[in-house]
Every structure is written in structure tokens, then in C-alpha cells.
Design a protein around this motif. Structure first.
Motif, PDB file in Angstrom:
ATOM      1  N   TYR A 196       0.833  -1.213   0.000  1.00  0.00           N
ATOM      2  CA  TYR A 196       0.000   0.000   0.000  1.00  0.00           C
ATOM      3  C   TYR A 196       0.866   1.261   0.000  1.00  0.00           C
ATOM      4  O   TYR A 196       0.719   2.131  -0.867  1.00  0.00           O
ATOM      5  CB  TYR A 196      -0.928  -0.004   1.218  1.00  0.00           C
ATOM      6  N   SER A 197       1.775   1.351   0.972  1.00  0.00           N
ATOM      7  CA  SER A 197       2.600   2.560   1.077  1.00  0.00           C
ATOM      8  C   SER A 197       3.560   2.685  -0.107  1.00  0.00           C
ATOM      9  O   SER A 197       3.872   3.799  -0.546  1.00  0.00           O
ATOM     10  CB  SER A 197       3.387   2.558   2.392  1.00  0.00           C
ATOM     11  N   ALA A 198       3.994   1.545  -0.641  1.00  0.00           N
ATOM     12  CA  ALA A 198       4.922   1.589  -1.785  1.00  0.00           C
ATOM     13  C   ALA A 198       4.240   2.158  -3.029  1.00  0.00           C
ATOM     14  O   ALA A 198       4.845   2.924  -3.787  1.00  0.00           O
ATOM     15  CB  ALA A 198       5.467   0.196  -2.072  1.00  0.00           C
ATOM     16  N   ILE A 199       2.982   1.792  -3.248  1.00  0.00           N
ATOM     17  CA  ILE A 199       2.232   2.374  -4.371  1.00  0.00           C
ATOM     18  C   ILE A 199       1.953   3.846  -4.094  1.00  0.00           C
ATOM     19  O   ILE A 199       2.130   4.715  -4.951  1.00  0.00           O
ATOM     20  CB  ILE A 199       0.906   1.618  -4.609  1.00  0.00           C
ATOM     21  N   GLN A 200       1.519   4.128  -2.885  1.00  0.00           N
ATOM     22  CA  GLN A 200       1.149   5.488  -2.506  1.00  0.00           C
ATOM     23  C   GLN A 200       2.308   6.460  -2.679  1.00  0.00           C
ATOM     24  O   GLN A 200       2.122   7.596  -3.144  1.00  0.00           O
ATOM     25  CB  GLN A 200       0.672   5.488  -1.045  1.00  0.00           C
ATOM     26  N   THR A 201       3.510   6.025  -2.332  1.00  0.00           N
ATOM     27  CA  THR A 201       4.682   6.908  -2.388  1.00  0.00           C
ATOM     28  C   THR A 201       5.443   6.828  -3.707  1.00  0.00           C
ATOM     29  O   THR A 201       6.433   7.534  -3.895  1.00  0.00           O
ATOM     30  CB  THR A 201       5.652   6.580  -1.237  1.00  0.00           C
ATOM     31  N   GLY A 202       5.008   5.927  -4.607  1.00  0.00           N
ATOM     32  CA  GLY A 202       5.650   5.833  -5.910  1.00  0.00           C
ATOM     33  C   GLY A 202       6.881   4.947  -5.961  1.00  0.00           C
ATOM     34  O   GLY A 202       7.586   4.930  -6.974  1.00  0.00           O
ATOM     35  N   VAL A 203       7.133   4.210  -4.887  1.00  0.00           N
ATOM     36  CA  VAL A 203       8.243   3.247  -4.913  1.00  0.00           C
ATOM     37  C   VAL A 203       7.977   2.204  -5.993  1.00  0.00           C
ATOM     38  O   VAL A 203       8.885   1.751  -6.693  1.00  0.00           O
ATOM     39  CB  VAL A 203       8.414   2.574  -3.532  1.00  0.00           C
ATOM     40  N   ILE A 204       6.714   1.820  -6.135  1.00  0.00           N
ATOM     41  CA  ILE A 204       6.279   0.944  -7.224  1.00  0.00           C
ATOM     42  C   ILE A 204       5.080   1.592  -7.903  1.00  0.00           C
ATOM     43  O   ILE A 204       4.428   2.476  -7.344  1.00  0.00           O
ATOM     44  CB  ILE A 204       5.901  -0.470  -6.720  1.00  0.00           C
ATOM     45  N   ASP A 205       4.815   1.148  -9.118  1.00  0.00           N
ATOM     46  CA  ASP A 205       3.658   1.670  -9.854  1.00  0.00           C
ATOM     47  C   ASP A 205       2.396   0.866  -9.563  1.00  0.00           C
ATOM     48  O   ASP A 205       1.284   1.397  -9.656  1.00  0.00           O
ATOM     49  CB  ASP A 205       3.928   1.626 -11.363  1.00  0.00           C
ATOM     50  N   GLY A 206       2.576  -0.424  -9.261  1.00  0.00           N
ATOM     51  CA  GLY A 206       1.414  -1.253  -9.029  1.00  0.00           C
ATOM     52  C   GLY A 206       1.798  -2.639  -8.545  1.00  0.00           C
ATOM     53  O   GLY A 206       2.940  -2.881  -8.132  1.00  0.00           O
ATOM     54  N   ALA A 207       0.839  -3.554  -8.619  1.00  0.00           N
ATOM     55  CA  ALA A 207       1.045  -4.922  -8.145  1.00  0.00           C
ATOM     56  C   ALA A 207       0.087  -5.825  -8.902  1.00  0.00           C
ATOM     57  O   ALA A 207      -0.509  -5.421  -9.913  1.00  0.00           O
ATOM     58  CB  ALA A 207       0.823  -4.999  -6.634  1.00  0.00           C
ATOM     59  N   GLU A 208      -0.052  -7.065  -8.427  1.00  0.00           N
ATOM     60  CA  GLU A 208      -0.991  -7.981  -9.051  1.00  0.00           C
ATOM     61  C   GLU A 208      -1.579  -8.875  -7.969  1.00  0.00           C
ATOM     62  O   GLU A 208      -0.871  -9.330  -7.073  1.00  0.00           O
ATOM     63  CB  GLU A 208      -0.318  -8.799 -10.166  1.00  0.00           C
ATOM     64  N   ASN A 209      -2.897  -9.055  -8.047  1.00  0.00           N
ATOM     65  CA  ASN A 209      -3.560  -9.893  -7.045  1.00  0.00           C
ATOM     66  C   ASN A 209      -5.016 -10.115  -7.452  1.00  0.00           C
ATOM     67  O   ASN A 209      -5.461  -9.635  -8.506  1.00  0.00           O
ATOM     68  CB  ASN A 209      -3.481  -9.257  -5.648  1.00  0.00           C
ATOM     69  N   ASN A 210      -5.750 -10.828  -6.614  1.00  0.00           N
ATOM     70  CA  ASN A 210      -7.162 -11.130  -6.889  1.00  0.00           C
ATOM     71  C   ASN A 210      -8.072 -10.034  -6.337  1.00  0.00           C
ATOM     72  O   ASN A 210      -7.626  -9.130  -5.627  1.00  0.00           O
ATOM     73  CB  ASN A 210      -7.509 -12.490  -6.275  1.00  0.00           C
ATOM     74  N   TRP A 211      -9.350 -10.141  -6.661  1.00  0.00           N
ATOM     75  CA  TRP A 211     -10.325  -9.152  -6.205  1.00  0.00           C
ATOM     76  C   TRP A 211     -10.318  -8.954  -4.683  1.00  0.00           C
ATOM     77  O   TRP A 211     -10.203  -7.815  -4.210  1.00  0.00           O
ATOM     78  CB  TRP A 211     -11.739  -9.548  -6.651  1.00  0.00           C
ATOM     79  N   PRO A 212     -10.466 -10.023  -3.878  1.00  0.00           N
ATOM     80  CA  PRO A 212     -10.531  -9.811  -2.424  1.00  0.00           C
ATOM     81  C   PRO A 212      -9.265  -9.188  -1.834  1.00  0.00           C
ATOM     82  O   PRO A 212      -9.351  -8.350  -0.931  1.00  0.00           O
ATOM     83  CB  PRO A 212     -10.770 -11.229  -1.876  1.00  0.00           C
ATOM     84  N   SER A 213      -8.094  -9.580  -2.341  1.00  0.00           N
ATOM     85  CA  SER A 213      -6.860  -8.997  -1.807  1.00  0.00           C
ATOM     86  C   SER A 213      -6.712  -7.538  -2.233  1.00  0.00           C
ATOM     87  O   SER A 213      -6.275  -6.690  -1.445  1.00  0.00           O
ATOM     88  CB  SER A 213      -5.647  -9.808  -2.278  1.00  0.00           C
ATOM     89  N   PHE A 214      -7.067  -7.247  -3.471  1.00  0.00           N
ATOM     90  CA  PHE A 214      -7.036  -5.877  -3.986  1.00  0.00           C
ATOM     91  C   PHE A 214      -7.915  -4.976  -3.132  1.00  0.00           C
ATOM     92  O   PHE A 214      -7.543  -3.844  -2.794  1.00  0.00           O
ATOM     93  CB  PHE A 214      -7.502  -5.882  -5.440  1.00  0.00           C
ATOM     94  N   GLU A 215      -9.061  -5.504  -2.744  1.00  0.00           N
ATOM     95  CA  GLU A 215     -10.022  -4.716  -1.957  1.00  0.00           C
ATOM     96  C   GLU A 215      -9.663  -4.665  -0.476  1.00  0.00           C
ATOM     97  O   GLU A 215      -9.580  -3.595   0.128  1.00  0.00           O
ATOM     98  CB  GLU A 215     -11.423  -5.303  -2.156  1.00  0.00           C
ATOM     99  N   SER A 216      -9.439  -5.842   0.153  1.00  0.00           N
ATOM    100  CA  SER A 216      -9.257  -5.888   1.611  1.00  0.00           C
ATOM    101  C   SER A 216      -7.983  -5.177   2.063  1.00  0.00           C
ATOM    102  O   SER A 216      -7.913  -4.659   3.179  1.00  0.00           O
ATOM    103  CB  SER A 216      -9.243  -7.344   2.103  1.00  0.00           C
ATOM    104  N   SER A 217      -6.989  -5.140   1.203  1.00  0.00           N
ATOM    105  CA  SER A 217      -5.726  -4.460   1.521  1.00  0.00           C
ATOM    106  C   SER A 217      -5.843  -2.945   1.396  1.00  0.00           C
ATOM    107  O   SER A 217      -4.977  -2.202   1.853  1.00  0.00           O
ATOM    108  CB  SER A 217      -4.635  -4.945   0.566  1.00  0.00           C
ATOM    109  N   GLY A 218      -6.922  -2.492   0.738  1.00  0.00           N
ATOM    110  CA  GLY A 218      -7.068  -1.066   0.470  1.00  0.00           C
ATOM    111  C   GLY A 218      -6.255  -0.594  -0.722  1.00  0.00           C
ATOM    112  O   GLY A 218      -6.206   0.609  -1.004  1.00  0.00           O
ATOM    113  N   HIS A 219      -5.637  -1.520  -1.455  1.00  0.00           N
ATOM    114  CA  HIS A 219      -4.799  -1.127  -2.595  1.00  0.00           C
ATOM    115  C   HIS A 219      -5.599  -0.376  -3.660  1.00  0.00           C
ATOM    116  O   HIS A 219      -5.049   0.457  -4.383  1.00  0.00           O
ATOM    117  CB  HIS A 219      -4.128  -2.358  -3.223  1.00  0.00           C
ATOM    118  N   TYR A 220      -6.895  -0.674  -3.738  1.00  0.00           N
ATOM    119  CA  TYR A 220      -7.737   0.013  -4.729  1.00  0.00           C
ATOM    120  C   TYR A 220      -7.827   1.515  -4.448  1.00  0.00           C
ATOM    121  O   TYR A 220      -8.156   2.312  -5.342  1.00  0.00           O
ATOM    122  CB  TYR A 220      -9.141  -0.603  -4.759  1.00  0.00           C
ATOM    123  N   GLU A 221      -7.513   1.893  -3.218  1.00  0.00           N
ATOM    124  CA  GLU A 221      -7.546   3.314  -2.864  1.00  0.00           C
ATOM    125  C   GLU A 221      -6.381   4.087  -3.486  1.00  0.00           C
ATOM    126  O   GLU A 221      -6.481   5.305  -3.695  1.00  0.00           O
ATOM    127  CB  GLU A 221      -7.482   3.473  -1.335  1.00  0.00           C
TER     128      GLU A 221
END
Length: 326
Positions: A196-221
Motif C-alpha cells: 500500500y505505502s509503496a504504491i502510494q509513495t511511488g516506490v512501485i507503480d502497481g502490483a498484481e492480485n485477486n479481487w478480495p486482496s485488492f479490496e481488503s488491503s485497500g490497494h484500490y484506494e
């Protein structure tokens, strides 16, 4: 930081033991990185309920969710040495340890979720579970991990060219790293809890995962684009420490194994419902979901990954048998 986390986990575990040891002769500690309520967490709770009922309360299962006992790489080591008794783990971190897990972690090895079920519920699944034992684990059951797809904060991924140069988090697995390289992206292995913080701060551009993990982690935010390329359908595994297993009587071992198997259909029912709920929540949040994508170039790019990782006759035979399974 690691010693502090380890100490905190140990203290947390000891508190739980203090509350459960009075009621149970044996308390099995189970680890999961996912949050409370997640299908894998609830499935192990269901298994624990069956075990407790069938042993008249002698054996209890205490589930530590939300990475309370550490991230997967650390908990795998702790499980081997009996510090943790049970562990629900993604298959990727086991790739460099249990050779057979490489095959079911390959991109596009399964035609569909149903195909994965047919394979893992049959003799091939039993063979892979048995392969954990020489490494200090007893394989108990496979849970669903859904279809993994790409998400990022930069732009919609509509073709393989859109991935070029993109920094994408993957699990700490050589196969996943090589998959991203074959697609032209820059693989960035890191623990799930740091994404989450790595995407938020630009350390990475994104990731890959399933619907529940994408949602429950808050990565969709923090990642507004989700592409349903479904490059991986990787089952997850529930293992027990061989050290902990050997302390049980043969009768109790049979009870634990049967309860684990019976938790699988329960997990799958919860998974289907959770996938739909997660998808609805992500869509309601305004994430752009890309469904129209030509998968053929993605699949063709995987030839190099198969050539590198499917090297022994044993693994080649396993790939052939999976592909031949209806």
C-alpha cells in the motif's frame, strides 16, 4: 525491526496461550497474513471448530490473522521449526523450497478456476501435498487464491506494451519475477504488507492480485486501474509443522487432516461470495476495470518462463498431466 516484530509476535502468542491453555490440552497456533473475516482465515477457524468438536475439546486451533505472527516468508521458517503449528501460505514463497509448487505457480497453467479445482482435488493435488513433508511441513489442503490480475496507479493496462518499464510488486518468487521480466516490466519483490505505502509513495507503480486482496488491503484506494488479464490462478496451501504433527497421535493426525479437507468446500463458498462483494466495492469506488484484453501476447511471452523453470522430467511430466486433466 525484525527482532522487535518477532518479540511482539511471541508476546502475542503467549497471551493467547494463557487464555486457551486452560481449556485445551493442545492449542495449535495458525498464521495468516489476511484480515479477520477473509475466506482463508474463516476456513481455518471452521477447521478448528471441527477438530475441537471431534476431540471433545482436547485440541483447539487459535488463528492469528492480519500477519500478527509476521509476513509469509518469516512464518514459513517459524512453521518449519514448530514455533507456529499451522500456516496458510501463498504458493509462491514455497517455489524455491518445494519444487512441485513451481508448476502450479506457472502463468496460464490452469485454464480456469474449475480446472484448478479438478487438478488440486485429485491425485496431482495429493502428490503435491506429499512433497512438502521432506522439507519439514505436512501439506493438509489447498484453498482458492482466485485469479490474479494487474493493478496500478499510472495508466490502464490494455496490452502487453503498457507494462513495459512499469515497476510491479510481486511475491518473493523467482517465477513471478521472471514472469514480469518476460512481460517487459520491472519486478519488485516485497512483503504484502508493504505494498500500500509503496504504491502510494511511488516506490512501485502497481502490483498484481485477486479481487478480495485488492479490496481488503485497500490497494484500490491508491491504484485506480485494474486489468483482468488473469495471468495466474494459484491455489494457496494450508500446511502444518512436521514437528507439531509428530506430537499428535495417529488418531488426532487423521482428525486434523480430515477437518482440513472438509474446510475446503466451505472456503470455496465463502470465496465466491467474497469475490463478488470485493468487486462491487472496488467498482463503487470508481476504479477503472479493464476487461477487454487480448491475452495471447501475454501467454506467448511465458515460453521463456516455462523453459527456465520446468527443467526436470518430473516437472515436465507434471505440466503435461495438469494440461491433460479435464
Amino acid at each position: 525491526m525484525k527482532p522487535v516484530k518477532t518479540l511482539a509476535a511471541a508476546l502475542l502468542a503467549s497471551v493467547a496461550f494463557a487464555t486457551t491453555a486452560m481449556a485445551c490440552e493442545i492449542t495449535l497456533r495458525s498464521s495468516d497474513t489476511h484480515p479477520d473475516g477473509y475466506p482463508t482465515v474463516e476456513a481455518v477457524k471452521y477447521m478448528g471448530k471441527l477438530v475441537e468438536e471431534r476431540t471433545d475439546g482436547r485440541i483447539c486451533v487459535e488463528v492469528f490473522h492480519s500477519a500478527q505472527l509476521g509476513e509469509e516468508k518469516d512464518t514459513i521458517e517459524q512453521t518449519k521449526f514448530g514455533v507456529i503449528d499451522l500456516n496458510r501460505v501463498s504458493m509462491g514463497p514455497f517455489n524455491n523450497l518445494v519444487e512441485e509448487t513451481k508448476v502450479v505457480s506457472l502463468p496460464y497453467i490452469f485454464k480456469s478456476v474449475e480446472h484448478m479445482h479438478h487438478v488440486m482435488d485429485g491425485p496431482i493435488g495429493d502428490e503435491i501435498l506429499a512433497a512438502f513433508e521432506p522439507h519439514g511441513y505436512v501439506g493438509l489442503a489447498f484453498y482458492d487464491g482466485g485469479s490474479r490480475s494487474f493493478y496500478n496507479k499510472v495508466k490502464p493496462i490494455k496490452s502487453i506494451d503498457d507494462l513495459k518499464g512499469m515497476k510491479v510488486r510481486v511475491m518473493q518468487s523467482d517465477i513471478f519475477v521472471d514472469m514480469m521480466s518476460a512481460l517487459g516490466a520491472n519486478a519488485t519483490p516485497m512483503p504484502y504488507g508493504e505494498v500500500y505505502s509503496a504504491i502510494q509513495t511511488g516506490v512501485i507503480d502497481g502490483a498484481e492480485n485477486n479481487w478480495p486482496s485488492f479490496e481488503s488491503s485497500g490497494h484500490y484506494e491508491v491504484a485506480g486501474y485494474y486489468t483482468l488479464d488473469e495471468h495466474l490462478i494459484v491455489p494457496e496451501v494450508l500446511v502444518m509443522s512436521k514437528i507439531s504433527w509428530d506430537k499428535l497421535s495417529p488418531e488426532d493426525q487423521a482428525t486434523v487432516r480430515q477437518a482440513a479437507r472438509e474446510s475446503v468446500p466451505e472456503m470455496r463458498k465463502m470465496w465466491v461470495a467474497r469475490e463478488k462483494a470485493s468487486e462491487d466495492k472496488v467498482l463503487a469506488a470508481g476504479v477503472e476495470v479493464i476487461t477487454q484484453i487480448d491475452k495471447e501476447p501475454f501467454m506467448a511471452a511465458m515460453d521463456s518462463v516455462y523453459e527456465k523453470h520446468v527443467t526436470s522430467d518430473k516437472l515436465k511430466d507434471l505440466v503435461a498431466r495438469i494440461r491433460a486433466t479435464d
